[in-house]
Write a protein that holds these residues in place. Structure first.
Motif, PDB file in Angstrom:
ATOM      1  N   HIS A  80      -7.667   5.731   6.002  1.00  0.00           N
ATOM      2  CA  HIS A  80      -7.348   4.678   5.108  1.00  0.00           C
ATOM      3  C   HIS A  80      -8.161   5.000   4.030  1.00  0.00           C
ATOM      4  O   HIS A  80      -9.449   4.912   3.880  1.00  0.00           O
ATOM      5  CB  HIS A  80      -7.814   3.236   5.746  1.00  0.00           C
ATOM      6  N   GLU A 110      -8.908   4.821  -6.266  1.00  0.00           N
ATOM      7  CA  GLU A 110      -9.719   3.531  -5.835  1.00  0.00           C
ATOM      8  C   GLU A 110     -11.120   3.406  -6.288  1.00  0.00           C
ATOM      9  O   GLU A 110     -11.628   2.207  -6.392  1.00  0.00           O
ATOM     10  CB  GLU A 110      -9.945   4.002  -4.036  1.00  0.00           C
ATOM     11  N   GLU A 115       0.686  -1.101   0.007  1.00  0.00           N
ATOM     12  CA  GLU A 115      -0.026   0.012   0.149  1.00  0.00           C
ATOM     13  C   GLU A 115       0.953   1.115   0.067  1.00  0.00           C
ATOM     14  O   GLU A 115       0.639   2.130  -0.656  1.00  0.00           O
ATOM     15  CB  GLU A 115      -1.004  -0.015   1.177  1.00  0.00           C
ATOM     16  N   ASP A 124      -8.583   2.781   0.723  1.00  0.00           N
ATOM     17  CA  ASP A 124      -8.282   1.735   0.105  1.00  0.00           C
ATOM     18  C   ASP A 124      -9.631   0.808  -0.504  1.00  0.00           C
ATOM     19  O   ASP A 124     -10.653   1.490  -0.307  1.00  0.00           O
ATOM     20  CB  ASP A 124      -7.497   0.410   0.931  1.00  0.00           C
TER      21      ASP A 124
END
Length: 213
Positions: free
Chosen positions: A202, A126, A108, A204
């Motif tokens: 985050h 994303e 990541e 993701d």
């Protein structure tokens, strides 16, 4: 500034212990050579002096690029200090305009650096992944791939975003047209409520799935 330390590591191949160098923090303005090692992942590899095995070192590190005004905090196991996070967040507020991200692992972290170097937005990427993956699953419902940003190629409207993913035990690439990125960017612009707020967050696949649902 970049802060280096030492840690005891045990080789999973031979079981021998060894002292290895690690980084508590990385400042790319002071040590640009470390950025290159983050990009290719070599910063987190160490060779066992006993058996010659190459191993992955998993540790917490704060990646700071003051020129780009971004901080990526890699915390394996998601075990971070709330007080430290608050202190860093407040410090960056005073400097203004910082992008703060939590990342779970080396993959990541590498991806975040590559995305920023390409001049792209990680939240938009994303959403591009989500759209692309759903199109792939329409052709192959059994596909359980995890897309990774690999690079941006071409110029102008002819640009392509290249994602990589594992298939059949091999890494394969897939090109996505620039129009997909522009469409996803437009969606997020029209829906600012789903964009990340202040502080370390985050961004993701779990984040985008929570936004879509």
């Amino acid at each position: 500034m970049s802060i280096q330390a030492q840690a005891n590591a045990i080789c999973p191949k031979c079981g021998q212990s060894h002292i290895i160098p690690i980084y508590k923090s990385i400042n790319t303005a002071e040590n640009p050579e470390l950025k290159a090692k983050v990009r290719d992942g070599s910063l987190f590899l160490w060779e066992c002096p006993h058996c010659g095995g190459v191993n992955l070192a998993k540790y917490e590190v704060l990646y700071h690029d003051p020129e780009r005004k971004l901080m990526f905090w890699m915390v394996p196991g998601n075990d971070f200090s709330e007080s430290q996070m608050t202190a860093i967040t407040n410090h960056t507020k005073a400097m203004g305009g910082y992008k703060l991200r939590l990342v779970k692992d080396m993959g990541e972290l590498m991806e975040k650096v590559l995305i920023d170097d390409a001049g792209l937005d990680d939240a938009v990427i994303e959403l591009c992944k989500w759209v692309t993956l759903n199109e792939l699953k329409q052709k192959d419902a059994s596909l359980a791939a995890k897309l990774r940003f690999y690079r941006l190629e071409g110029e102008g409207e002819a640009r392509n975003i290249v994602f990589s993913f594992a298939k059949g035990g091999q890494m394969v690439g897939m090109k996505v047209g620039w129009n997909v990125y522009e469409d996803c960017e437009g969606i997020l612009t029209r829906n600012p409520g789903i964009l990340p707020g202040q502080g370390f967050v985050h961004i993701d696949d779990e984040w985008i799935n929570s936004c879509i649902r």
